[in-house]
Write a protein that holds these residues in place. Structure first.
Motif, PDB file in Angstrom:
ATOM      1  N   CYS A   1      -3.836   8.200  -2.461  1.00 45.50           N
ATOM      2  CA  CYS A   1      -4.842   7.996  -1.420  1.00 45.50           C
ATOM      3  C   CYS A   1      -6.011   7.166  -1.945  1.00 45.50           C
ATOM      4  CB  CYS A   1      -5.342   9.344  -0.895  1.00 45.50           C
ATOM      5  SG  CYS A   1      -4.119  10.155   0.142  1.00 45.50           S
TER       6      CYS A   1
ATOM      7  N   MET B   1      -5.470  -2.213   5.914  1.00 45.26           N
ATOM      8  CA  MET B   1      -4.261  -2.664   6.602  1.00 45.26           C
ATOM      9  C   MET B   1      -4.488  -2.716   8.102  1.00 45.26           C
ATOM     10  SD  MET B   1      -0.356  -1.554   6.061  1.00 45.26           S
ATOM     11  CE  MET B   1       0.960  -2.573   6.684  1.00 45.26           C
TER      12      MET B   1
ATOM     13  N   GLU C   1      -0.636  12.915  -4.500  1.00 46.47           N
ATOM     14  CA  GLU C   1      -1.248  12.440  -3.269  1.00 46.47           C
ATOM     15  C   GLU C   1      -2.657  11.892  -3.487  1.00 46.47           C
ATOM     16  OE1 GLU C   1      -2.300  15.389  -0.290  1.00 46.47           O
ATOM     17  OE2 GLU C   1      -1.376  14.121   1.243  1.00 46.47           O
TER      18      GLU C   1
ATOM     19  N   ARG D   1      -4.887   3.631  -1.900  1.00 50.63           N
ATOM     20  CA  ARG D   1      -4.806   3.079  -0.545  1.00 50.63           C
ATOM     21  C   ARG D   1      -6.187   2.806   0.041  1.00 50.63           C
ATOM     22  NH1 ARG D   1      -0.333   7.157   1.779  1.00 50.63           N
ATOM     23  NH2 ARG D   1       1.549   5.913   1.398  1.00 50.63           N
ATOM     24  N   ALA D   2      -7.178   3.594  -0.387  1.00 46.71           N
ATOM     25  CA  ALA D   2      -8.526   3.405   0.142  1.00 46.71           C
ATOM     26  C   ALA D   2      -9.058   2.011  -0.183  1.00 46.71           C
ATOM     27  CB  ALA D   2      -9.458   4.487  -0.404  1.00 46.71           C
TER      28      ALA D   2
ATOM     29  N   MET E   1     -14.628  10.785   5.805  1.00 43.99           N
ATOM     30  CA  MET E   1     -13.625  11.719   5.298  1.00 43.99           C
ATOM     31  C   MET E   1     -13.189  11.400   3.881  1.00 43.99           C
ATOM     32  SD  MET E   1     -13.063  13.967   7.277  1.00 43.99           S
ATOM     33  CE  MET E   1     -14.069  14.214   8.673  1.00 43.99           C
ATOM     34  N   VAL E   2     -12.897  10.129   3.638  1.00 42.79           N
ATOM     35  CA  VAL E   2     -12.266   9.762   2.367  1.00 42.79           C
ATOM     36  C   VAL E   2     -13.308   9.468   1.299  1.00 42.79           C
ATOM     37  CG1 VAL E   2     -10.679   8.142   1.274  1.00 42.79           C
ATOM     38  CG2 VAL E   2     -10.283   8.877   3.632  1.00 42.79           C
TER      39      VAL E   2
ATOM     40  N   ASN F   1       0.829  -1.213   0.000  1.00 45.48           N
ATOM     41  CA  ASN F   1       0.000   0.000   0.000  1.00 45.48           C
ATOM     42  C   ASN F   1       0.861   1.260   0.000  1.00 45.48           C
ATOM     43  OD1 ASN F   1       0.879   0.068   2.618  1.00 45.48           O
ATOM     44  ND2 ASN F   1      -1.150   0.277   3.546  1.00 45.48           N
TER      45      ASN F   1
ATOM     46  N   ALA G   1     -13.006   7.199   8.475  1.00 47.40           N
ATOM     47  CA  ALA G   1     -12.418   7.137   7.130  1.00 47.40           C
ATOM     48  C   ALA G   1     -13.486   7.156   6.026  1.00 47.40           C
ATOM     49  CB  ALA G   1     -11.508   5.922   6.997  1.00 47.40           C
TER      50      ALA G   1
ATOM     51  N   MET H   1     -13.789   0.587   4.886  1.00 46.47           N
ATOM     52  CA  MET H   1     -13.505   1.202   3.591  1.00 46.47           C
ATOM     53  C   MET H   1     -13.850   0.251   2.443  1.00 46.47           C
ATOM     54  SD  MET H   1     -12.548   4.262   4.007  1.00 46.47           S
ATOM     55  CE  MET H   1     -11.719   4.745   2.493  1.00 46.47           C
TER      56      MET H   1
ATOM     57  N   LEU I   1       3.154   2.422   1.812  1.00 45.94           N
ATOM     58  CA  LEU I   1       3.655   3.093   3.013  1.00 45.94           C
ATOM     59  C   LEU I   1       5.176   3.144   2.913  1.00 45.94           C
ATOM     60  CD1 LEU I   1       1.606   1.803   6.095  1.00 45.94           C
ATOM     61  CD2 LEU I   1       1.534   4.040   5.020  1.00 45.94           C
TER      62      LEU I   1
END
Lengths: 300, 250
Positions: free
Chosen positions: B83, B91, B79, B86-87, B114-115, B48, B111, B163, B50
């Motif tokens: 993102c 993890m 970004e 990653r959504a 927000m996301v 992902n 999440a 998510m 990181l």
């Protein structure tokens, strides 16, 4: 251990304590007598001016200046701390240089500097830098009033201190929190606003309380650039009446009252911080930080 | 579902990953085992993004993670795209990393709100369903610190599931737990696997790997030394290092 008499153990005797009690009480009594019996303190004059309208106006201005300079300082401090921690080397260096300059010179010097800005820039223009036309031209003396100069001097200086406080708060948050936020797809800005800063508050709030109390007293510096805050109001009266000591006592009593009030407020806030740190057994209660976080940061 | 090709990662002079190739098909459970320092967690964190791989690439659900292909080169994405990628990848961390300042239900719903811009009421409703699924509906208004490690990890799983990810990554999810709490977390993971979730699990729980994994990957010194069905790898490993490792942990 047979044959022990019932009752609690006899406490250890501390004769030194009694000596200390007597010494402290004697000292306080002597000082109190000095203060009360010396006619030069002019206590009736203190009573006469304590709630004088001019003094009250000064108190109000001191409070206003404290609030506005702290607002500038806190906003600037958050911005500078984020810049300082940014991966962009230019932003980080800028923040460091700012902190060095504004923390490294006396607030009094900065205050007088802003007050005399018109000597440096007689006319302040707002427009496109270097090339463009001026959108606005203002006489510096009209724009930079003593109150504005005091706000700039105290607020910009405070920003440097607040930046370090906010930075230490941000660094105190476990990096795992940021990773978890990244892993669910939050952007850097969302992570800061919703995850890092609300948790950093726990570390930021107590020293910020100290800063507010400090600022309340630092506003007296503005008396040198003719802002009629509390100290200047007292000065204005005693230069006329020569009752210097009683008016300084009036000012001091007000400063003491205000700082006592702020200290009490700080204690309440600190006690309400850390609800999410309470024991597993305790009843879950509304966390103060969470409440602030919800209102400030969590609204989508 | 997950395709990794030639993934390299180095920290300074230390090469942690020396070219990892791995395919994980949809609905499969892959357990990565190996000694500490073998690069298991680093590889998982590359999935992902990181950790940013120095060479090679990883695709999840047909999309590159962290990169975009332009001609014959990979370009780092901004970004927003990262993102978004990653959504879709859940993890779960060794140390849970629940958001300490908000309650359990807020942890699970924040999440999506927000996301994914899900309506708060809807997100909370969905969060309650997930909390029920991990058996923690009654703890909805607690703060993370008021929960046991096992409970925190189950909330962390619910937070990731909120998510609706295509794959779930687990980074030693039971290593920080007291022994008596390991079972409750493993049973949640087992039920996820039964529901057909694609999972990559870095773990020291050989028993879990034997029982749940479709494939076991043994990593050693930055490479995949051996992989195959758990019955082969765990019972009759061919690689000398695998045999050594298993004799130490079993």
């Amino acid at each position: 251990m047979a044959g022990l008499a019932p009752g609690p153990p006899v406490p250890y005797r501390r004769p030194g304590r009694w000596v200390a009690y007597v010494a402290v009480i004697l000292l306080v009594a002597w000082f109190a007598r000095l203060v009360v019996t010396n006619p030069n303190f002019q206590w009736p004059v203190v009573g006469k001016y304590l709630f004088d309208p001019n003094i009250l106006r000064g108190v109000l201005l001191t409070v206003e200046l404290t609030v506005s300079a702290m607002c500038i300082g806190i906003t600037l401090g958050i911005a500078l701390a984020l810049m300082r921690l940014s991966s962009n080397p230019l932003l980080s260096t800028f923040a460091q240089v700012y902190i060095v300059c504004f923390r490294g010179t006396p607030a009094l010097v900065q205050l007088i500097f802003w007050f005399n800005l018109s000597a440096l820039f007689p006319v302040i223009t707002i427009g496109v830098p270097f090339f463009g036309p001026d959108l606005m031209r203002v006489d510096a003396n009209a724009l930079i009033t003593p109150f504005v100069a005091a706000n700039l001097g105290l607020g910009l200086c405070e920003g440097a201190y607040m930046a370090e406080i906010v930075r230490s708060g941000i660094l105190s948050v476990d990096p795992g929190q940021r990773e978890a936020a990244a892993a669910v797809g939050m952007t850097h800005a969302q992570t800061m606003r919703k995850v890092v800063l609300p948790q950093a508050l726990r570390v930021i709030v107590p020293p910020t309380g100290n800063q507010v109390i400090g600022m309340l007293k630092y506003t007296s510096l503005a008396s040198v650039i003719s802002v009629t805050e509390l100290l200047a109001s007292a000065e204005l009266i005693y230069t006329r009446t020569f009752e210097t000591i009683p008016l300084l006592i009036v000012a001091s009593l007000w400063y003491l009252a205000l700082t006592t009030l702020l200290t009490a407020g700080q204690r309440v806030i600190e006690r309400r911080l850390g609800r999410s740190h309470s024991d597993p057994g305790s009843k879950p209660r509304r966390d103060f930080v969470a409440a602030v976080g919800r209102n400030l940061f969590l609204t989508p | 579902m997950i395709v990794a090709r030639g993934v390299h990662k180095r920290y300074g002079h230390v090469e942690v990953l020396k070219g990892i190739d791995l395919d994980v098909d949809a609905g499969r459970v892959v357990c990565i085992i190996g000694a500490s320092g073998a690069g298991k967690s680093t590889f998982l964190r590359c999935i992902n993004h990181l950790e940013r791989p120095d060479a090679g690439y990883i695709m999840v659900d047909g999309h590159l993670v962290g990169y975009r292909r332009v001609g014959d080169r990979l370009h780092e994405v901004g970004e927003r795209e990262l993102c978004a990628a990653r959504a879709n990848i859940g993890m779960v961390f060794q140390r849970f990393n629940l958001f300490q300042h908000i309650t359990v239900i807020e942890n699970v719903s924040v999440a999506p709100i927000m996301v994914k811009k899900v309506a708060p009421a809807e997100a909370r409703e969905r969060a309650m369903q997930l909390l029920e699924r991990v058996g923690l509906a009654s703890k909805r208004d607690r703060y993370p610190r008021q929960l046991s490690g096992g409970e925190q990890q189950r909330v962390a799983i619910a937070r990731a599931l909120a998510m609706e990810p295509r794959v779930m990554l687990f980074d030693e999810p039971t290593s920080a737990l007291d022994p008596e709490l390991v079972g409750e977390v493993l049973s949640v993971m087992r039920s996820l696997a039964e529901d057909g979730m694609t999972m990559v699990v870095v773990t020291h729980e050989i028993g879990f790997a034997r029982e749940v994994a479709d494939e076991v990957v043994f990593m050693d010194d930055g490479v995949i030394a051996e992989k195959g069905p758990p019955s082969d790898i765990l019972r009759s490993p061919r690689n000398e290092r695998t045999r050594e490792f298993l004799s130490r942990v079993l």
